[in-house]
Motif scaffolding. Structure first.
Motif, PDB file in Angstrom:
ATOM      1  N   LEU A  22      67.757  42.878  23.210  1.00 53.79           N
ATOM      2  CA  LEU A  22      67.601  41.451  22.910  1.00 53.79           C
ATOM      3  C   LEU A  22      68.236  41.086  21.576  1.00 53.79           C
ATOM      4  CD1 LEU A  22      63.886  40.981  24.040  1.00 53.79           C
ATOM      5  CD2 LEU A  22      65.940  40.199  25.243  1.00 53.79           C
ATOM      6  N   ALA A  23      68.118  41.975  20.597  1.00 52.63           N
ATOM      7  CA  ALA A  23      68.617  41.678  19.248  1.00 52.63           C
ATOM      8  C   ALA A  23      70.125  41.835  19.123  1.00 52.63           C
ATOM      9  CB  ALA A  23      67.911  42.578  18.236  1.00 52.63           C
ATOM     10  N   GLU A  24      70.679  42.834  19.792  1.00 53.23           N
ATOM     11  CA  GLU A  24      72.085  43.194  19.576  1.00 53.23           C
ATOM     12  C   GLU A  24      73.053  42.668  20.626  1.00 53.23           C
ATOM     13  OE1 GLU A  24      73.468  44.708  17.008  1.00 53.23           O
ATOM     14  OE2 GLU A  24      71.615  45.073  15.938  1.00 53.23           O
ATOM     15  N   LYS A  25      72.539  42.304  21.803  1.00 46.97           N
ATOM     16  CA  LYS A  25      73.356  41.761  22.893  1.00 46.97           C
ATOM     17  C   LYS A  25      74.617  42.602  23.158  1.00 46.97           C
ATOM     18  CE  LYS A  25      71.706  37.089  21.979  1.00 46.97           C
ATOM     19  NZ  LYS A  25      70.478  37.310  22.634  1.00 46.97           N
ATOM     20  N   PRO A  26      74.406  43.861  23.561  1.00 46.76           N
ATOM     21  CA  PRO A  26      75.541  44.752  23.809  1.00 46.76           C
ATOM     22  C   PRO A  26      76.307  44.370  25.083  1.00 46.76           C
ATOM     23  CG  PRO A  26      73.534  45.783  24.540  1.00 46.76           C
ATOM     24  CD  PRO A  26      73.132  44.491  23.866  1.00 46.76           C
ATOM     25  N   ASP A  27      77.489  44.978  25.230  1.00 46.86           N
ATOM     26  CA  ASP A  27      78.316  44.764  26.417  1.00 46.86           C
ATOM     27  C   ASP A  27      78.014  45.789  27.502  1.00 46.86           C
ATOM     28  OD1 ASP A  27      80.144  42.658  25.341  1.00 46.86           O
ATOM     29  OD2 ASP A  27      80.514  44.243  23.866  1.00 46.86           O
ATOM     30  N   LEU A  28      77.417  46.914  27.121  1.00 51.24           N
ATOM     31  CA  LEU A  28      77.147  48.007  28.067  1.00 51.24           C
ATOM     32  C   LEU A  28      75.954  48.802  27.552  1.00 51.24           C
ATOM     33  CD1 LEU A  28      79.580  50.228  29.929  1.00 51.24           C
ATOM     34  CD2 LEU A  28      78.020  51.384  28.397  1.00 51.24           C
ATOM     35  N   LEU A  29      75.205  49.371  28.465  1.00 52.30           N
ATOM     36  CA  LEU A  29      74.007  50.136  28.124  1.00 52.30           C
ATOM     37  C   LEU A  29      74.136  51.558  28.659  1.00 52.30           C
ATOM     38  CD1 LEU A  29      71.042  50.019  27.089  1.00 52.30           C
ATOM     39  CD2 LEU A  29      70.432  49.147  29.333  1.00 52.30           C
ATOM     40  N   ILE A  30      73.925  52.531  27.788  1.00 52.12           N
ATOM     41  CA  ILE A  30      73.828  53.934  28.204  1.00 52.12           C
ATOM     42  C   ILE A  30      72.377  54.318  28.014  1.00 52.12           C
ATOM     43  CG2 ILE A  30      74.548  56.313  27.763  1.00 52.12           C
ATOM     44  CD1 ILE A  30      77.175  55.175  26.639  1.00 52.12           C
ATOM     45  N   LEU A  31      71.751  54.782  29.082  1.00 48.01           N
ATOM     46  CA  LEU A  31      70.296  54.891  29.111  1.00 48.01           C
ATOM     47  C   LEU A  31      69.864  56.248  29.642  1.00 48.01           C
ATOM     48  CD1 LEU A  31      67.568  53.313  28.963  1.00 48.01           C
ATOM     49  CD2 LEU A  31      68.089  52.463  31.260  1.00 48.01           C
ATOM     50  N   ASP A  32      69.086  56.957  28.852  1.00 51.61           N
ATOM     51  CA  ASP A  32      68.495  58.216  29.304  1.00 51.61           C
ATOM     52  C   ASP A  32      67.367  57.901  30.285  1.00 51.61           C
ATOM     53  OD1 ASP A  32      67.867  60.937  29.462  1.00 51.61           O
ATOM     54  OD2 ASP A  32      66.577  60.866  27.696  1.00 51.61           O
ATOM     55  N   VAL A  33      67.089  58.796  31.204  1.00 47.26           N
ATOM     56  CA  VAL A  33      66.009  58.582  32.164  1.00 47.26           C
ATOM     57  C   VAL A  33      64.672  59.013  31.565  1.00 47.26           C
ATOM     58  CG1 VAL A  33      65.065  59.268  34.405  1.00 47.26           C
ATOM     59  CG2 VAL A  33      67.515  58.818  34.162  1.00 47.26           C
ATOM     60  N   MET A  34      64.586  60.258  31.132  1.00 44.71           N
ATOM     61  CA  MET A  34      63.298  60.809  30.680  1.00 44.71           C
ATOM     62  C   MET A  34      63.202  60.682  29.160  1.00 44.71           C
ATOM     63  SD  MET A  34      62.790  64.153  33.124  1.00 44.71           S
ATOM     64  CE  MET A  34      64.209  65.028  32.509  1.00 44.71           C
ATOM     65  N   MET A  35      62.319  59.773  28.706  1.00 44.19           N
ATOM     66  CA  MET A  35      62.094  59.596  27.271  1.00 44.19           C
ATOM     67  C   MET A  35      60.603  59.660  27.023  1.00 44.19           C
ATOM     68  SD  MET A  35      65.074  56.851  26.335  1.00 44.19           S
ATOM     69  CE  MET A  35      64.808  55.781  27.750  1.00 44.19           C
ATOM     70  N   GLU A  36      59.978  58.552  26.575  1.00 46.39           N
ATOM     71  CA  GLU A  36      58.540  58.602  26.294  1.00 46.39           C
ATOM     72  C   GLU A  36      57.727  58.883  27.553  1.00 46.39           C
ATOM     73  OE1 GLU A  36      60.590  55.991  25.926  1.00 46.39           O
ATOM     74  OE2 GLU A  36      59.486  54.106  25.806  1.00 46.39           O
ATOM     75  N   THR A  37      58.262  58.544  28.717  1.00 41.48           N
ATOM     76  CA  THR A  37      57.685  58.964  29.990  1.00 41.48           C
ATOM     77  C   THR A  37      58.826  59.541  30.824  1.00 41.48           C
ATOM     78  OG1 THR A  37      58.097  56.890  31.181  1.00 41.48           O
ATOM     79  CG2 THR A  37      56.026  57.048  29.924  1.00 41.48           C
TER      80      THR A  37
END
Length: 134
Positions: free
Chosen positions: A43-58
């Motif tokens: 929300l704050a940075e408004k990126p063009d693309l997201l790279i997202l790990d699956v397993m983090m805090e859950t």
């Protein structure tokens, strides 16, 4: 103007090394170390693309974050990012022996654009980023 990538992963070393590699290839990189922090950064940075790990805090934090971003609810806080390219990074296949596919009939991936299994090959990641942004 450099494309901005939001990299969300709870592995600080991976975030640092991938962040440096992406910056060296001309991308602006912002990072978060959890799914919930990543959604705030989105929300704050408004990126063009997201790279997202699956397993983090859950075990499914990445899936949950992707599902929130892709939600078509009118009240979604992330509605403006509903079509942002998402590339998942995962080691879940090493834990479960499940193999991912972008074919919806073969997996449960929540509307992602692509995925990579860890360990990450930077050339593969760069190719997937380029494809997702074009």
């Amino acid at each position: 103007m450099a494309k901005k990538i939001l990299l969300i992963d709870d592995d600080k070393d991976l975030v640092e090394s991938l962040g440096q590699a992406l910056k060296a290839n001309g991308y602006e990189v912002v990072t978060a170390l959890s799914g919930s922090a990543g959604l705030k950064t989105l929300l704050a940075e408004k990126p063009d693309l997201l790279i997202l790990d699956v397993m983090m805090e859950t075990d499914t934090a990445g899936f949950e974050a992707a599902a929130q971003i892709r939600s078509d609810r009118e009240s979604s806080r992330y509605r403006e990012f509903r079509n942002i390219p998402i590339i998942l990074l995962t080691a879940i296949n090493q834990v479960t022996n499940n193999r991912f596919s972008l074919d919806d009939s073969k997996n449960f991936l929540p509307g992602i654009d692509d995925f990579l299994t860890k360990p990450v090959d930077i050339d593969d990641l760069l190719a997937k980023i380029e494809a997702a942004l074009n």
